[in-house]
Design a protein around this motif. Structure first.
Motif, mmCIF file in Angstrom:
data_model
loop_
_atom_site.group_PDB
_atom_site.id
_atom_site.type_symbol
_atom_site.label_atom_id
_atom_site.label_comp_id
_atom_site.label_asym_id
_atom_site.label_seq_id
_atom_site.Cartn_x
_atom_site.Cartn_y
_atom_site.Cartn_z
ATOM 1 N N ARG A 7 -2.233 5.737 -2.146
ATOM 2 C CA ARG A 7 -3.368 4.849 -1.867
ATOM 3 C C ARG A 7 -3.432 3.641 -2.804
ATOM 4 N N THR A 8 -2.481 3.525 -3.715
ATOM 5 C CA THR A 8 -2.481 2.371 -4.621
ATOM 6 C C THR A 8 -2.076 1.108 -3.870
ATOM 7 N N THR A 9 -2.796 0.022 -4.142
ATOM 8 C CA THR A 9 -2.463 -1.294 -3.595
ATOM 9 C C THR A 9 -2.004 -2.191 -4.729
ATOM 10 N N SER A 10 -0.905 -2.877 -4.521
ATOM 11 C CA SER A 10 -0.403 -3.836 -5.514
ATOM 12 C C SER A 10 -0.025 -5.123 -4.795
ATOM 13 N N VAL A 11 0.074 -6.197 -5.572
ATOM 14 C CA VAL A 11 0.366 -7.512 -5.007
ATOM 15 C C VAL A 11 1.452 -8.177 -5.840
ATOM 16 N N LEU A 46 0.851 -1.189 0.000
ATOM 17 C CA LEU A 46 0.000 0.000 0.000
ATOM 18 C C LEU A 46 0.886 1.237 0.000
ATOM 19 N N GLN A 47 0.725 2.080 -1.003
ATOM 20 C CA GLN A 47 1.519 3.296 -1.103
ATOM 21 C C GLN A 47 0.925 4.387 -0.210
ATOM 22 N N LEU A 48 1.716 4.872 0.739
ATOM 23 C CA LEU A 48 1.268 5.954 1.616
ATOM 24 C C LEU A 48 1.504 7.318 0.994
ATOM 25 N N ARG A 49 2.359 7.388 -0.023
ATOM 26 C CA ARG A 49 2.519 8.598 -0.822
ATOM 27 C C ARG A 49 2.886 8.169 -2.242
ATOM 28 N N GLU A 50 2.771 9.089 -3.163
ATOM 29 C CA GLU A 50 3.058 8.739 -4.548
ATOM 30 C C GLU A 50 4.514 8.320 -4.722
ATOM 31 N N GLN A 51 4.708 7.254 -5.453
ATOM 32 C CA GLN A 51 6.051 6.828 -5.870
ATOM 33 C C GLN A 51 6.128 7.113 -7.372
ATOM 34 N N LYS A 52 6.850 8.145 -7.735
ATOM 35 C CA LYS A 52 6.758 8.678 -9.097
ATOM 36 C C LYS A 52 7.380 7.779 -10.154
ATOM 37 N N GLU A 53 8.448 7.106 -9.809
ATOM 38 C CA GLU A 53 9.103 6.239 -10.796
ATOM 39 C C GLU A 53 9.465 4.905 -10.159
ATOM 40 N N ARG A 54 9.016 3.842 -10.833
ATOM 41 C CA ARG A 54 9.312 2.509 -10.325
ATOM 42 C C ARG A 54 9.118 1.500 -11.452
ATOM 43 N N GLU A 55 9.923 0.460 -11.429
ATOM 44 C CA GLU A 55 9.785 -0.618 -12.396
ATOM 45 C C GLU A 55 9.624 -1.930 -11.645
ATOM 46 N N LEU A 56 8.749 -2.798 -12.161
ATOM 47 C CA LEU A 56 8.535 -4.101 -11.552
ATOM 48 C C LEU A 56 8.849 -5.185 -12.575
ATOM 49 N N PHE A 57 9.701 -6.124 -12.170
ATOM 50 C CA PHE A 57 10.087 -7.238 -13.024
ATOM 51 C C PHE A 57 9.613 -8.542 -12.385
ATOM 52 N N LEU A 58 9.018 -9.414 -13.189
ATOM 53 C CA LEU A 58 8.666 -10.762 -12.751
ATOM 54 C C LEU A 58 9.374 -11.741 -13.670
ATOM 55 N N ASP A 59 10.133 -12.652 -13.089
ATOM 56 C CA ASP A 59 10.922 -13.597 -13.887
ATOM 57 C C ASP A 59 11.749 -12.877 -14.945
#
Length: 300
Positions: A86-90, A61-74
Motif C-alpha cells: 500500500r506504499t505510494t512513492s513518486v 503503488l505497491q500491491l505487495r511488500e517489496q522487501k529490498e529495493r534501492e532508489l538512486f537519483l542522479d
C-alpha cells in the motif's frame, strides 16, 4: 507521434516483468493517462533506468511488500530498504531515477506527464505544477490505494473497459496526485447542476447504450468541462456517469430478456457489454443474481 501502444511499452520494457497489464486513456485535452501493473515473482532483477524525455513523473503503488529495493537519483542513493504493501512513492524522470529491484515486486505505476498536470492546473486556475513531492521511502495513502484497487479489474479484463469508466477513474487519480503531491487546492464545488443539460446528456447516453461513449463527448454536448460535468451529473442523479450507464444497460437487458427471444450473448452485445460473461458480472452486481436466474424468477 508514438501510438498509445508504443508509448505504453516505453515505460515498462526495462522492468523485465513476468506479467504486464496496462490501461491508457486520454485527458480532456488529450494528454495520455497511463497506468501499468507490473509483477515479477523472482528477485535479482538488478538496476533499471526509467526512459528519459520530457518532464514525467511515476507514481508507484505497491500491491505487495517489496522487501529490498534501492532508489538512486542522479547517481545518489536516496532510499535503501523495503516498501510496504500500500506504499505510494513518486519519482521525477528528470532526476534520472534508477532502481535496484532486489526483491520480487507487484505494483501499479501511474505515468504522469507534465502536460496532464498543466491541464489540471489550468482548469483549477492555479499556477503550473512543476514537481510532485513525496518522501523517497513513500507514504501510506488510502485514497491512492482505493483508486488503484478500483483499476485492477479493468487491468485484468481490459476488453471490458469502457471509455467513460477509464476516463473517470484515471482523471480522478491524476487530479488527486496534483492535489496531494503537487499542492493544488481542490476547487470549490459549483452550486449549479446540469439543469437544462441533464436530459440532453441522458438522452445521448440512452441513444448510444450499445456503444462506447466518452465523458469528453458528453461534457462537450453539455457545454461543460469534463470535471464539472462529472460533479454536476453526480449531484443531479446521485450516481457517477459510468455507474448510471451500467445500471441503465442492466435495465435494458432485463427488457430484452423478458420481451424477446434473444440469447444472453445477443442481449450482452445489444446492451453494450463486451460479452455474455461481462453482462453476467455486471448484472449480478446490480441485481444480486445472474441474468438466467433472474429471468427464471420473473417468469415463475
Amino acid at each position: 507521434m508514438q501510438s498509445d501502444l508504443e508509448y505504453s511499452r516505453n515505460y515498462v520494457e526495462q522492468f523485465k516483468a513476468d506479467s504486464v497489464s496496462q490501461l491508457v486513456t486520454r485527458s480532456p485535452q488529450s494528454a495520455r493517462l497511463l497506468v501499468s501493473r507490473l509483477r515479477r515473482d523472482t528477485g535479482g532483477h538488478g538496476l533499471t533506468t526509467l526512459p528519459p524525455g520530457d518532464a514525467v513523473f511515476s507514481v508507484v503503488l505497491q500491491l505487495r511488500e517489496q522487501k529490498e529495493r534501492e532508489l538512486f537519483l542522479d547517481n545518489h542513493c536516496v532510499h535503501r530498504g523495503s516498501y510496504a504493501e500500500r506504499t505510494t512513492s513518486v519519482v521525477n524522470h528528470l532526476e534520472l531515477p534508477r532502481a535496484n529491484l532486489i526483491s520480487p515486486f507487484d505494483c501499479l505505476i501511474f505515468t504522469v506527464p507534465q502536460s496532464a498536470l498543466n491541464e489540471i492546473a489550468d482548469e483549477a486556475r492555479v499556477g503550473r505544477i512543476d514537481h510532485l513531492h513525496c518522501p523517497p521511502g513513500g507514504v501510506l495513502d488510502e485514497k491512492v490505494w482505493h483508486l488503484g484497487s478500483s483499476l485492477l479489474p479493468a487491468l485484468q479484463r481490459p476488453h471490458e473497459v469502457n471509455s467513460m469508466y477509464a476516463e473517470y477513474v484515471m482523471l480522478a487519480a491524476y487530479i488527486y496526485f496534483a492535489q496531494t503531491f503537487g499542492g493544488v487546492r481542490p476547487g470549490k464545488e459549483r452550486a449549479d447542476t446540469l439543469a437544462p443539460w441533464l436530459k440532453r446528456a441522458m438522452d445521448a447516453m440512452e441513444a448510444q447504450m450499445d456503444t462506447d461513449v466518452s465523458l469528453k463527448m458528453l461534457a462537450e454536448a453539455s457545454g461543460l468541462s469534463v470535471r464539472h460535468f462529472i460533479r454536476a451529473f453526480t449531484a443531479s442523479t446521485g450516481e457517477a456517469p459510468h455507474r448510471w450507464m451500467l445500471r441503465h444497460r442492466v435495465e435494458r437487458a432485463k427488457d430484452l430478456l423478458t420481451g424477446t427471444q434473444a440469447t444472453l450473448a445477443e442481449v450482452a452485445i445489444s446492451c453494450g457489454f463486451a460479452d455474455q460473461s461481462h453482462l453476467t458480472r455486471v448484472f449480478k452486481t446490480f441485481v444480486g443474481v445472474s441474468p438466467a436466474v433472474w429471468k427464471h424468477m420473473v417468469r415463475h
